[in-house]
Design a protein around this motif. Structure first.
Motif, short mmCIF file in Angstrom:
data_model
loop_
_atom_site.label_atom_id
_atom_site.label_comp_id
_atom_site.label_asym_id
_atom_site.label_seq_id
_atom_site.Cartn_x
_atom_site.Cartn_y
_atom_site.Cartn_z
N PRO A 1 0.80 -1.22 0.00
CA PRO A 1 0.00 0.00 0.00
C PRO A 1 0.84 1.28 0.00
N PHE A 2 0.23 2.34 -0.53
CA PHE A 2 0.86 3.66 -0.54
C PHE A 2 -0.29 4.68 -0.49
N PRO A 3 0.00 5.94 -0.11
CA PRO A 3 -1.08 6.93 0.00
C PRO A 3 -1.75 7.20 -1.35
N ALA A 4 -3.07 7.31 -1.36
CA ALA A 4 -3.81 7.61 -2.58
C ALA A 4 -3.37 8.96 -3.14
N GLY A 5 -3.56 9.14 -4.43
CA GLY A 5 -3.21 10.42 -5.07
C GLY A 5 -2.59 10.17 -6.42
N SER A 6 -1.91 11.21 -6.92
CA SER A 6 -1.36 11.15 -8.26
C SER A 6 0.00 10.44 -8.26
N ILE A 7 0.18 9.48 -9.15
CA ILE A 7 1.44 8.74 -9.22
C ILE A 7 1.88 8.55 -10.67
N GLN A 8 3.15 8.17 -10.81
CA GLN A 8 3.67 7.75 -12.10
C GLN A 8 4.06 6.28 -11.98
N LEU A 9 3.68 5.48 -12.97
CA LEU A 9 3.99 4.06 -12.93
C LEU A 9 4.88 3.74 -14.13
N ALA A 10 6.00 3.07 -13.88
CA ALA A 10 6.90 2.67 -14.97
C ALA A 10 7.07 1.15 -14.92
N ILE A 11 6.93 0.50 -16.06
CA ILE A 11 7.10 -0.95 -16.14
C ILE A 11 8.22 -1.23 -17.14
N THR A 12 9.30 -1.83 -16.65
CA THR A 12 10.47 -2.07 -17.49
C THR A 12 10.68 -3.56 -17.70
N PRO A 13 10.44 -4.06 -18.92
CA PRO A 13 10.69 -5.48 -19.18
C PRO A 13 12.19 -5.74 -19.34
N ALA A 14 12.57 -7.03 -19.28
CA ALA A 14 13.98 -7.38 -19.43
C ALA A 14 14.51 -6.92 -20.79
N VAL A 15 13.69 -7.07 -21.83
CA VAL A 15 14.06 -6.62 -23.16
C VAL A 15 12.97 -5.67 -23.64
N GLY A 16 13.38 -4.53 -24.18
CA GLY A 16 12.39 -3.60 -24.74
C GLY A 16 12.28 -2.34 -23.91
N GLN A 17 11.37 -1.50 -24.35
CA GLN A 17 11.27 -0.17 -23.78
C GLN A 17 10.42 -0.14 -22.52
N THR A 18 10.70 0.83 -21.68
CA THR A 18 9.92 1.04 -20.47
C THR A 18 8.57 1.64 -20.84
N LEU A 19 7.53 1.06 -20.29
CA LEU A 19 6.18 1.58 -20.50
C LEU A 19 5.88 2.52 -19.34
N VAL A 20 5.57 3.77 -19.66
CA VAL A 20 5.35 4.76 -18.60
C VAL A 20 3.91 5.24 -18.60
N LEU A 21 3.27 5.12 -17.46
CA LEU A 21 1.94 5.72 -17.26
C LEU A 21 2.21 7.01 -16.51
N PRO A 22 2.20 8.15 -17.24
CA PRO A 22 2.81 9.36 -16.72
C PRO A 22 2.14 9.93 -15.47
N ASN A 23 0.84 10.00 -15.46
CA ASN A 23 0.20 10.75 -14.37
C ASN A 23 -1.16 10.13 -14.10
N ILE A 24 -1.20 9.20 -13.18
CA ILE A 24 -2.49 8.56 -12.90
C ILE A 24 -2.94 8.89 -11.49
N ASP A 25 -4.20 9.14 -11.38
CA ASP A 25 -4.77 9.50 -10.10
C ASP A 25 -5.36 8.23 -9.49
N VAL A 26 -4.70 7.70 -8.47
CA VAL A 26 -5.21 6.48 -7.87
C VAL A 26 -5.95 6.76 -6.58
N THR A 27 -7.25 6.59 -6.67
CA THR A 27 -8.10 6.65 -5.49
C THR A 27 -9.02 5.45 -5.57
N ALA A 28 -9.33 4.87 -4.43
CA ALA A 28 -10.18 3.67 -4.44
C ALA A 28 -11.65 4.07 -4.35
#
Ligand code: ZN
Ligand code: ZN
Length: 244
Positions: A217-244
């Motif tokens: 868990p982490f505090p709700a709010g605006s975050i950036q998510l980056a997913i980096t595979p072993a091969v290939g480019q990093t997929l970046v979700l630049p600005n997502i607002d996570v609230t439940a």
């Protein structure tokens, strides 16, 4: 994670559970077995993505389609994107045909009605840097999982879709259950997931065998998510607002 009440529920029982027709013993199994409950959630997410695809989130805006029909889309890449989309999307095609009829009725010249197809590019454009920015799709309450107030967050980039189901945790915090949906499923297994807020790492995890991950868990709010595979480019979700 293994089924805690073997045998695990079957694919048919999962479908029935999603449709709300599961037998009482199946419902009880899901309530008591985290492994099978996760399988149901994952299947539900996949179904949601398909629904969203049917909801045409990939389609050009109606206004842009209109401009395309009138030959006003001059950027070659965009013209090409729309043209290729029209080959695949029956609904946009129908819309364009309607627009054409409308335009003819409006005495728009024939040359404008059929824009010249652009010459195919020799080198399809690719970002030269190591990141791909994902497009965040609007959250749709209609697609909410049973019991959730908001639908999952979805982001899309170059044929890869990321679905984030935000779940409330203690003290105003949230956890994210993520699912990567891609043709090259395997290449995402083991990818590094980094969650940042204003550049500061909040949580990290890795993508599991089923292309899913858990973060928080982490505090709700605006975050950036980056997913980096072993091969290939990093997929970046630049600005997502996570609230439940
Ligand atoms: Zn089970
Ligand atoms: Zn379309």
């Amino acid at each position: 994670m293994e089924c805690s009440l073997p045998p695990p529920i079957t694919e048919e029982q999962i479908s029935a559970a999603i449709d709300g027709f599961a037998d009482a013993d199946v419902q009880q199994h899901i309530a008591q077995c985290a492994s099978c409950a996760a399988r149901v959630t994952q299947a539900q997410m996949l179904e949601d993505v398909l629904k969203v695809k049917l909801n045409r989130w990939d389609c050009p805006a109606p206004q842009r389609l209109g401009e395309y029909v009138m030959g006003l889309v001059s950027a070659r890449t965009e013209e090409r994107t729309i043209r290729l989309h029209l080959e695949e999307c029956a609904r946009c095609k129908a819309e364009v045909e309607d627009l054409n009829v409308f335009l003819v009725a409006d005495k728009v010249s024939v040359s404008q009605k059929h824009p010249q197809p652009a010459v195919a590019r020799k080198h399809p454009e690719r970002p030269s840097f190591g990141q791909i920015l994902a497009r965040i799709l609007p959250r749709t309450p209609a697609l909410a999982l049973r019991g959730a107030a908001l639908g999952p967050i979805m982001a899309e980039a170059e044929g890869t879709t990321v679905v984030l189901d935000v779940q409330p945790a203690a003290e105003g915090q949230v956890t994210i259950l993520g699912q990567v949906i891609a043709d090259d499923y395997d290449s995402w297994t083991g990818a590094l997931v980094e969650l940042r807020r204003e550049g500061v790492i909040q949580a990290t995890t890795t993508v599991g065998d089923t292309s899913s991950f858990n973060c928080g868990p982490f505090p709700a709010g605006s975050i950036q998510l980056a997913i980096t595979p072993a091969v290939g480019q990093t997929l970046v979700l630049p600005n997502i607002d996570v609230t439940a």
